[in-house]
Design an enzyme around this catalytic site. Structure first.
Site, PDB file in Angstrom:
ATOM      1  CB  SER A   1      20.958  45.275  -8.417  1.00  9.06           C
ATOM      2  OG  SER A   1      20.526  43.940  -8.508  1.00  9.06           O
TER       3      SER A   1
ATOM      4  CG  ASN B   1       9.574  39.972 -11.286  1.00  9.53           C
ATOM      5  OD1 ASN B   1      10.765  40.280 -11.377  1.00  9.53           O
ATOM      6  ND2 ASN B   1       8.754  39.966 -12.318  1.00  9.53           N
TER       7      ASN B   1
ATOM      8  CB  THR C   1       5.360  82.182  20.070  1.00  5.90           C
ATOM      9  OG1 THR C   1       5.265  83.510  20.560  1.00  5.90           O
ATOM     10  CG2 THR C   1       4.658  81.245  21.056  1.00  5.90           C
ATOM     11  CG  HIS C   2       6.180  84.842  16.472  1.00  2.00           C
ATOM     12  ND1 HIS C   2       5.575  84.762  15.241  1.00  2.00           N
ATOM     13  CD2 HIS C   2       5.161  84.824  17.389  1.00  2.00           C
ATOM     14  CE1 HIS C   2       4.247  84.726  15.401  1.00  2.00           C
ATOM     15  NE2 HIS C   2       3.973  84.751  16.693  1.00  2.00           N
TER      16      HIS C   2
ATOM     17  CB  SER D   1      37.664  76.192  14.895  1.00  2.00           C
ATOM     18  OG  SER D   1      38.394  76.964  13.950  1.00  2.00           O
TER      19      SER D   1
ATOM     20  CD  GLU E   1      26.877  73.362  13.005  1.00  2.00           C
ATOM     21  OE1 GLU E   1      26.810  74.558  13.253  1.00  2.00           O
ATOM     22  OE2 GLU E   1      27.949  72.810  12.690  1.00  2.00           O
TER      23      GLU E   1
ATOM     24  CE1 TYR F   1      11.393  44.366 -10.146  1.00  2.00           C
ATOM     25  CE2 TYR F   1      11.870  43.945 -12.454  1.00  2.00           C
ATOM     26  CZ  TYR F   1      12.293  44.321 -11.191  1.00  2.00           C
ATOM     27  OH  TYR F   1      13.602  44.646 -10.987  1.00  2.00           O
TER      28      TYR F   1
ATOM     29  CD  GLN G   1      18.598  46.490 -10.420  1.00  2.00           C
ATOM     30  OE1 GLN G   1      18.321  45.324 -10.659  1.00  2.00           O
ATOM     31  NE2 GLN G   1      19.550  47.133 -11.067  1.00  2.00           N
TER      32      GLN G   1
ATOM     33  CE  LYS H   1      16.558  45.341  -4.486  1.00  2.00           C
ATOM     34  NZ  LYS H   1      15.659  45.924  -5.526  1.00  2.00           N
TER      35      LYS H   1
HETATM   36  N1  ARG Z   1      17.759  43.049  -9.131  1.00  2.00           N
HETATM   37  C1  ARG Z   1      16.368  43.085  -9.385  1.00  2.00           C
HETATM   38  C2  ARG Z   1      15.724  44.142  -8.491  1.00  2.00           C
HETATM   39  O1  ARG Z   1      16.352  44.542  -7.588  1.00  2.00           O
HETATM   40  C3  ARG Z   1      15.751  41.750  -9.103  1.00  2.00           C
HETATM   41  C4  ARG Z   1      14.483  41.492  -9.850  1.00  2.00           C
HETATM   42  C5  ARG Z   1      14.779  41.157 -11.237  1.00  2.00           C
HETATM   43  N2  ARG Z   1      13.598  40.868 -11.944  1.00  2.00           N
HETATM   44  C6  ARG Z   1      13.525  40.982 -13.284  1.00  2.00           C
HETATM   45  N3  ARG Z   1      12.422  40.726 -13.833  1.00  2.00           N
HETATM   46  N4  ARG Z   1      14.555  41.377 -13.961  1.00  2.00           N
HETATM   47  O2  ARG Z   1      14.629  44.588  -8.698  1.00  2.00           O
END
Ligand code: ARG
Length: 459
Positions: free
Chosen positions: A23, A110, A155-156, A277, A290, A317, A322, A325
């Site tokens: 990640s 975690n 309205t409308h 344009s 827009e 967890y 992950q 993010k």
């Molecule tokens: N890169 C992981 C995440 O964003 C970090 C946590 C990893 N924990 C694990 N048990 N593999 O969630």
């Protein structure tokens, strides 16, 4: 490949597996949070006698130097690492040796990643709040200058009753003020520290979770360690609040696009906030509005993605998390850009007050007022409604407006009409007579704006 595990493995990770799992490409932006969290953890470990004071000092110095070096461009985040946590630990150990390896005592990635995300989110909540406040200031400025800028209320999307630009903008002030309240709410609810939850079941070390929580500005530690590592509610709440901000910006954008069209011509966008344009030389397009409207879909998508990711996850967890993010970063970056640009566009937009007033007059937005006038003369409202309906039909046939009819024409429809009708259906009178709280009348508007001014000074 710097990874934090491997002892129980007899084979190298497959390269594609490693990359799929990694990640760092996106969590590298958590460097600052990761280091601050680690410094607090090291402090606490020393306070509890789990690390020596020298070890903690060397860890903290090392961490500070890493942050500094990356910020100054002397050190690049190694994208070969699995994630930002692995990178920081590996780099720290490379720099300070044995003590670096002790940093992870009593901690799991975690609770570490849960902490980093909370620290990052807290900041984003504050930045978003500040940008909303800037937008509110501009809205109030426009309101203050336009309490007598008359325009049709719809309205409308049909002209309904006359109002003022100040009143119309006041509706948006309320919306964005609620958005700010949501920021405060989220902050308050999320501000409990996951650090010390370990992988899921706490740790066997005598950690002081109250202490790390207070070092990092939390209101306390998260109560349940399983919840602490698997809670992403605050991200979902924030994404929902961001989606609502975008919905508000998108409605406002839609109006600006309409107002900027050749048909309305209520506003003129500043050259700096519009585009041309490549083929049609006459064009001046409202691209910013827009795009803001368009990006709303993307932020909603980010919210849906995270809700869906979380829906089937057993405690605690899971690697699915992950996925929180990229969608989160995308949504918060998008909303920050949209708020900034939208505010700039609003600040520089000019109003064609003549066009707005003419539009209010020629669309019979004062028809209700003509009926109210008859009620004032003793005609029951239902009859007055019918009389003015016939009056409107007559005007439509003659392609004119109520205030432009002669006294003979008016009295041809009802003998209750007298000279004072003309004043009664003028936009100024129509608006001034609307005196209920929350209405566009001057007294109600003044009260609302006084409240807004005090609010912006205080909060
Ligand atoms: N890169 C992981 C995440 O964003 C970090 C946590 C990893 N924990 C694990 N048990 N593999 O969630």
């Amino acid at each position: 490949m710097a990874q934090l595990w491997g002892g129980r493995f007899t084979k190298e990770t497959d390269r594609m597996v490693y990359e799929f799992n990694a990640s760092i490409g996106f969590d590298k932006r958590l460097l600052d949070q990761d280091i601050k969290g680690s410094m607090a953890h090291a402090d606490m470990l020393a306070k509890q006698g789990i690390l020596t004071a020298q070890e903690a000092a060397s860890i903290k110095k090392g961490l500070e130097a890493i942050l500094w070096d990356v910020e100054e461009g002397r050190l690049a985040v190694d994208l070969g690492c699995e994630d930002i946590h692995s990178f920081v630990e590996a780099e720290l150990t490379r720099r300070i040796g044995e003590a670096g390896k002790k940093l992870h005592t009593g901690r799991s990635r975690n609770d570490q990643v849960a902490l980093d995300m909370k620290l990052y989110t807290r900041e984003q909540v504050m930045v978003t709040d500040r940008l909303l406040k800037e937008l509110l200031k501009v809205i109030l400025e426009v309101m203050e200058e336009n309490t007598e800028t008359y325009m049709p209320g719809f309205t409308h999307l049909q002209k309904a009753q006359p109002t003022t630009l100040a009143h119309h903008y006041g509706a948006y002030f309320e919306m964005f003020r609620r958005d700010r309240q949501r920021m405060t709410d989220i902050y308050r609810r999320m501000n409990y520290c996951p650090l010390g939850a370990g992988a899921l079941a706490g740790t066997t070390y005598p950690l002081d979770r109250e202490y790390t929580a207070s070092l990092l500005g939390f209101d306390g530690p998260a109560v349940n360690s399983m919840d602490a590592v698997s809670d992403r509610d605050y991200l979902i709440e924030f994404l929902a609040a961001l989606s609502t901000i975008m919905m508000h910006l998108s409605r406002f954008s839609e109006e600006i696009i309409l107002w900027n069209s050749n048909e309305y011509q209520f506003v003129e966008l500043d050259d700096a906030f519009s585009t041309g344009s490549s083929i049609m030389p006459q064009k001046k397009n409202p691209d910013i509005a827009e795009l803001v409207r368009g990006k709303t879909g993307r932020v909603y998508g980010d919210l849906m993605a995270l809700l869906t990711t979380m829906k089937g996850l057993p405690l605690a967890y899971n690697k699915d998390m992950q996925e929180d993010k990229e969608v989160f970063f995308d949504a918060s970056d998008t909303v920050k850009d949209c708020l900034t640009l939208f505010t700039g566009m609003l600040r520089t937009m000019r109003f064609r007050k003549d066009r707005m007033a003419a539009s209010a007059l020629n669309g019979f937005s004062n028809a209700t007022d003509a009926a109210d006038y008859l009620v004032g003369k003793g005609v029951p409202f239902r009859d007055a409604h019918g009389i003015v309906g016939r009056l409107v039909l007559y005007c439509l046939e003659k392609n004119t407006s109520i205030g432009a009819l002669s006294m003979e024409e008016l009295q041809g429809i009802s003998d209750q009409f007298e000279e004072d009708l003309y004043e009664a259906v003028s936009l100024k009178a129509c608006v001034e007579r609307r005196l209920t709280a929350g209405a566009p009348g001057p007294k109600a508007m003044r009260a609302a704006m006084d409240g807004y001014r005090v609010y912006l000074e205080k909060e």
